[in-house]
Design an enzyme around this catalytic site. Structure first.
Site, short mmCIF file in Angstrom:
data_model
loop_
_atom_site.label_atom_id
_atom_site.label_comp_id
_atom_site.label_asym_id
_atom_site.label_seq_id
_atom_site.Cartn_x
_atom_site.Cartn_y
_atom_site.Cartn_z
N ASP A 43 0.71 -1.26 -0.10
CA ASP A 43 0.07 0.03 -0.21
C ASP A 43 0.89 1.14 0.07
O ASP A 43 1.89 1.42 0.68
CB ASP A 43 -1.01 0.07 1.34
CG ASP A 43 -2.11 -0.84 1.14
OD1 ASP A 43 -2.35 -1.77 0.07
OD2 ASP A 43 -2.66 -1.26 2.42
N TRP A 44 0.46 2.26 -0.62
CA TRP A 44 1.12 3.54 -0.78
C TRP A 44 0.94 4.12 0.68
O TRP A 44 -0.37 4.29 1.18
CB TRP A 44 0.72 4.23 -1.83
CG TRP A 44 1.07 5.63 -2.11
CD1 TRP A 44 0.81 7.00 -1.56
CD2 TRP A 44 2.43 5.98 -2.39
NE1 TRP A 44 1.58 8.01 -1.68
CE2 TRP A 44 2.54 7.32 -2.27
CE3 TRP A 44 3.56 5.34 -3.17
CZ2 TRP A 44 3.84 8.05 -2.67
CZ3 TRP A 44 4.73 6.02 -3.56
CH2 TRP A 44 4.76 7.64 -3.15
N ASP B 84 17.48 -3.15 10.79
CA ASP B 84 18.37 -2.21 9.88
C ASP B 84 17.68 -0.89 10.02
O ASP B 84 17.43 -0.25 8.92
CB ASP B 84 17.99 -2.92 8.35
CG ASP B 84 19.10 -1.88 7.33
OD1 ASP B 84 20.07 -1.33 7.80
OD2 ASP B 84 18.76 -2.08 6.32
#
Length: 289
Positions: free
Chosen positions: A93-94, A196
């Site tokens: 999803d954006w 990360d």
């Protein structure tokens, strides 16, 4: 690329027409695209030069973080596991938004809450990636065993292959790795870590809600995560204050922090070269002279 994107969207049942595709930032390793159809907006990554499970590892990490119900991640819609050299894609999803005054505080609180999700061993049951470097993982009974054998030693061996270590640096690094129990806790909490978490791997979504992206998950010492956030910046003071109020760091954090940063500096030494060598040497000089 449009054809590959269309194939991926069809896999998730979006058969509407694509109205816009544009390349966006965030593609240091992969190509990254904003994709809009008649019904929805997506963020898509693509790459032809990664192992088949490259995007699966990322999707699995996002799913595991999302299952904690502590901090937001983009919803994964689709990924494939292509044969070597074939196009791989990951569709999510954006997410769009902007930082608000309380965004860093929310990030610190929710990361600390995520770190409360613990298991009884250290490591992971599948391989992941740190940048483009494969990260092999196994379950270990102690954190020192995992950190020595699956983090520091493999990076040292890779640095030897890449001629990144002169004899002096190699000897001191090997000595430090051998003596790791002198500084690193044997059995801290085995917390779910993003793995990360630098400044480019979190973002603000709607209403300033913090989102984590691009994980390389592992279960380990939360101090390992916090040490990396300090290495390259991108996390303001309210983030650390909120984290500490929710889950205080151990008293020896300042002593272990450089040793945890050492792993990421070795990764950067292997990826980018001698620019990171002096930072590695300073840490080695601090602990083994």
């Amino acid at each position: 690329m449009k054809e590959i994107i269309q194939q991926g969207l069809q896999q998730i049942g979006d058969h509407s027409s694509i109205t816009e595709i544009r390349q966006v930032s965030g593609g240091d390793i992969n190509q990254a695209f904003y994709v809009q159809t008649e019904t929805k907006e997506y963020f898509m990554k693509g790459n032809q030069n990664v192992p088949p499970h490259f995007f699966k590892a990322e999707a699995d990490g996002l799913e595991l973080i999302g299952q904690t119900n502590t901090i937001s991640v983009p919803a994964v819609q689709y990924y494939n596991e292509p044969e070597q050299g074939a196009p791989g894609i990951l569709i999510m999803d954006w997410v769009t938004g902007e930082n608000r005054a309380n965004t860093p505080e929310m990030l610190g609180t929710r990361l600390a809450q995520m770190h409360r999700h613990e298991v009884s061993a250290y490591g992971l049951n599948q391989s992941t990636f740190v940048g483009t470097i494969p990260q092999e993982n196994e379950w270990c009974e102690t954190w020192t065993e995992y950190y020595r054998n699956y983090r520091l030693r493999p990076q040292m061996e890779l640095a030897v292959q890449k001629n990144r270590l002169d004899q002096n640096r190699h000897q001191r690094l090997d000595q430090l790795i051998t003596q790791l129990e002198g500084w690193i806790p044997e059995k801290p909490s085995a917390s779910l870590l993003h793995g990360d978490l630098w400044g480019g791997n979190w973002m603000a979504g709607p209403d300033g809600e913090p989102f984590l992206i691009d994980p390389s998950i592992v279960y380990g010492d939360p101090a390992f995560e916090l040490a990396f956030t300090e290495l390259f910046g991108g996390f303001p003071d309210p983030f650390y204050k909120a984290y500490q109020e929710t889950s205080p760091l151990p008293d020896n954090y300042d002593e272990t922090k450089p040793l945890y940063q050492l792993f990421y500096l070795l990764v950067h030494l292997n990826l980018f070269g001698e620019t990171y060598g002096p930072s590695v040497d300073r840490i080695l000089a601090r602990y083994v002279g």
